[in-house]
Design a protein around this motif. Structure first.
Motif, PDB file in Angstrom:
ATOM      1  N   GLY A  76       0.041   1.709  -3.681  1.00  0.00           N
ATOM      2  CA  GLY A  76      -1.379   2.010  -3.519  1.00  0.00           C
ATOM      3  C   GLY A  76      -1.852   3.218  -4.293  1.00  0.00           C
ATOM      4  O   GLY A  76      -2.908   3.178  -4.924  1.00  0.00           O
ATOM      5  N   ALA A 118      -6.557  -0.978  -4.223  1.00  0.00           N
ATOM      6  CA  ALA A 118      -5.139  -1.333  -4.121  1.00  0.00           C
ATOM      7  C   ALA A 118      -4.966  -2.662  -3.382  1.00  0.00           C
ATOM      8  O   ALA A 118      -4.134  -3.487  -3.766  1.00  0.00           O
ATOM      9  CB  ALA A 118      -4.360  -0.217  -3.427  1.00  0.00           C
ATOM     10  N   LEU A 127      -5.623   6.761   0.841  1.00  0.00           N
ATOM     11  CA  LEU A 127      -6.107   5.382   0.724  1.00  0.00           C
ATOM     12  C   LEU A 127      -6.920   4.948   1.933  1.00  0.00           C
ATOM     13  O   LEU A 127      -7.379   3.813   1.998  1.00  0.00           O
ATOM     14  CB  LEU A 127      -4.916   4.423   0.556  1.00  0.00           C
ATOM     15  N   GLY A 160      -8.262   2.564  -1.435  1.00  0.00           N
ATOM     16  CA  GLY A 160      -7.486   1.629  -0.629  1.00  0.00           C
ATOM     17  C   GLY A 160      -7.907   0.187  -0.861  1.00  0.00           C
ATOM     18  O   GLY A 160      -7.057  -0.705  -0.989  1.00  0.00           O
ATOM     19  N   MET A 204       0.825  -1.207   0.000  1.00  0.00           N
ATOM     20  CA  MET A 204       0.000   0.000   0.000  1.00  0.00           C
ATOM     21  C   MET A 204       0.860   1.258   0.000  1.00  0.00           C
ATOM     22  O   MET A 204       0.543   2.230  -0.688  1.00  0.00           O
ATOM     23  CB  MET A 204      -0.943   0.003   1.201  1.00  0.00           C
TER      24      MET A 204
END
Length: 71
Positions: free
Chosen positions: A16, A55, A41, A52, A12
């Motif tokens: 992300g 991702a 995110l 988020g 992330m």
């Protein structure tokens, strides 16, 4: 867990924003430099927002491909 371990936080932080074609904000850059998942995110300190979760899905999918779970 060996190869089965998925380092979601690292993914992330690294990918992300780009997974969502987001340009890092000043706060995102600060978060990344401090080892924190970017605020863009997250909906709060615990939960992801839509970007988020997108991702996260990409992270799990890519890891599954690498493990040979799907092609």
């Amino acid at each position: 867990f060996g190869r089965r371990y998925v380092d979601v936080k690292d993914y992330m932080i690294r990918y992300g924003l780009s997974d969502n074609n987001l340009t890092p904000t000043e706060q995102d850059t600060t978060d990344i430099n401090n080892g924190i998942i970017p605020v863009s995110l997250r909906s709060d300190y615990v939960h992801f927002n839509d970007a988020g979760y997108t991702a996260l899905a990409n992270c799990i999918y890519q890891h599954g491909q690498m493990m040979g779970y799907w092609t």
